[in-house]
Motif scaffolding. Structure first.
Motif, mmCIF file in Angstrom:
data_model
loop_
_atom_site.group_PDB
_atom_site.id
_atom_site.type_symbol
_atom_site.label_atom_id
_atom_site.label_comp_id
_atom_site.label_asym_id
_atom_site.label_seq_id
_atom_site.Cartn_x
_atom_site.Cartn_y
_atom_site.Cartn_z
ATOM 1 N N TRP A 39 -54.167 -40.417 10.816
ATOM 2 C CA TRP A 39 -53.360 -39.199 10.819
ATOM 3 C C TRP A 39 -54.030 -38.098 9.994
ATOM 4 O O TRP A 39 -54.094 -36.950 10.406
ATOM 5 N N VAL A 89 -47.264 -44.085 18.480
ATOM 6 C CA VAL A 89 -46.156 -43.578 17.675
ATOM 7 C C VAL A 89 -45.416 -42.517 18.484
ATOM 8 O O VAL A 89 -46.013 -41.548 18.962
ATOM 9 N N ARG A 90 -44.118 -42.672 18.623
ATOM 10 C CA ARG A 90 -43.335 -41.753 19.450
ATOM 11 C C ARG A 90 -42.903 -40.533 18.632
ATOM 12 O O ARG A 90 -41.742 -40.352 18.275
ATOM 13 N N ALA A 91 -43.880 -39.687 18.345
ATOM 14 C CA ALA A 91 -43.637 -38.468 17.580
ATOM 15 C C ALA A 91 -43.654 -37.262 18.514
ATOM 16 O O ALA A 91 -43.942 -37.383 19.708
ATOM 17 N N ASP A 92 -43.382 -36.081 17.952
ATOM 18 C CA ASP A 92 -43.348 -34.847 18.742
ATOM 19 C C ASP A 92 -44.760 -34.291 18.904
ATOM 20 O O ASP A 92 -45.118 -33.251 18.348
ATOM 21 N N TRP A 93 -45.558 -34.976 19.703
ATOM 22 C CA TRP A 93 -46.942 -34.550 19.922
ATOM 23 C C TRP A 93 -46.991 -33.243 20.703
ATOM 24 O O TRP A 93 -47.887 -32.424 20.487
ATOM 25 N N ARG A 129 -42.837 -32.567 11.172
ATOM 26 C CA ARG A 129 -42.007 -33.364 12.093
ATOM 27 C C ARG A 129 -42.747 -34.625 12.534
ATOM 28 O O ARG A 129 -42.169 -35.711 12.584
ATOM 29 N N VAL A 130 -44.017 -34.455 12.861
ATOM 30 C CA VAL A 130 -44.790 -35.615 13.311
ATOM 31 C C VAL A 130 -44.985 -36.601 12.163
ATOM 32 O O VAL A 130 -44.811 -37.813 12.327
ATOM 33 N N GLU A 131 -45.334 -36.086 10.992
ATOM 34 C CA GLU A 131 -45.614 -37.002 9.882
ATOM 35 C C GLU A 131 -44.374 -37.794 9.473
ATOM 36 O O GLU A 131 -44.491 -38.960 9.071
ATOM 37 N N SER A 132 -43.201 -37.190 9.580
ATOM 38 C CA SER A 132 -41.987 -37.914 9.208
ATOM 39 C C SER A 132 -41.788 -39.143 10.079
ATOM 40 O O SER A 132 -41.104 -40.098 9.674
ATOM 41 N N VAL A 133 -42.385 -39.137 11.278
ATOM 42 C CA VAL A 133 -42.316 -40.297 12.168
ATOM 43 C C VAL A 133 -43.511 -41.216 11.938
ATOM 44 O O VAL A 133 -43.372 -42.443 11.887
ATOM 45 N N VAL A 134 -44.693 -40.636 11.771
ATOM 46 C CA VAL A 134 -45.912 -41.441 11.606
ATOM 47 C C VAL A 134 -45.897 -42.205 10.296
ATOM 48 O O VAL A 134 -46.144 -43.420 10.262
#
Length: 236
Positions: A39, A89-93, A129-134
């Motif tokens: 990441w 990882v199901r993030a907001d890519w 937003r992405v890091e909070s999921v990753v």
């Protein structure tokens, strides 16, 4: 095997630029290390494209390619080696892909310090937003913005300070900008442990830059890094 070697090369490139991590990762669970570095390496790819010196077309094309790649990750397709680790990882890519063009705009000197922060904030929000999921945690969007601007000035040596920085000499204006960035650095205790480590290393580099009057200085001893890393991860 080739794909594994390509992934390792990207991870190792980031580790080489951040030797502090070799100390701090002691406090990171082994099963989280590759994910965190992947990441962070992706973030570095974005910032490198922003910090290009000279002809910008190749970097613009690289960011456009990354936009397409991230849209693919949203559909569970990947081509880049980092996707082996991050795409599942199901993030907001998609949201992150849409924020990449802002890095191109950020190459130009902003009219003011406030404008410099504001123009990158949507990108910082997408990163958060992405890091909070990753990685988990609740990282501040401003943290990504300030860190990117700080590394642009210290490492890339291509960034002109915002136009509201006083002084006639470039060195004085850069030092003033560095001081502004240091003061704007947000708290990051709610971020994931791995982010707290990297953020602390980046802030420490900026602080040493300011204390040295705008010059780069050597890293502190491994013992000091070890104690500082322990405080970030264990002490929170």
């Amino acid at each position: 095997m080739a794909d594994s070697s390509a992934l390792d090369s990207f991870l190792d490139k980031w580790r080489t630029r951040w030797p502090e991590w070799s100390v701090g990762e002691t406090f990171v669970a082994p099963e989280r290390r590759a994910l965190a570095v992947a990441w962070f390496a992706l973030q570095q790819e974005f910032e490198d494209a922003m910090n290009i010196a000279g002809e910008t077309l190749p970097a613009d094309a690289k960011l456009a390619w990354w936009g397409e790649e991230l849209h693919g990750w949203a559909q569970q397709r990947s081509r880049h080696p980092l996707g082996r680790v991050l795409e599942p990882v199901r993030a907001d890519w998609t949201g992150l892909a849409n924020g990449l063009p802002l890095l191109i705009q950020a190459r130009e000197p902003a009219a003011s310090s406030a404008d410099a922060f504001a123009q990158l904030l949507p990108w910082g929000e997408a990163m958060a937003r992405v890091e909070s999921v990753v990685l988990g945690g609740q990282p501040s969007p401003q943290l990504f913005v300030v860190q990117a601007l700080a590394q642009r000035m210290i490492e890339a040596h291509v960034a002109a300070p915002p136009q509201d920085q006083s002084g006639t000499e470039t060195g004085a204006r850069q030092l003033g900008w560095a001081t502004t960035l240091l003061r704007a650095w947000p708290a990051f205790r709610l971020a994931a442990p791995e982010r707290r480590l990297w953020a602390s290393y980046s802030r420490a580099r900026l602080q040493r830059f300011v204390q040295a009057g705008g010059k780069e200085v050597a890293l502190p001893s491994r013992l000091r890094l070890l104690i500082g890393s322990w405080r970030q991860v264990i002490g929170g």
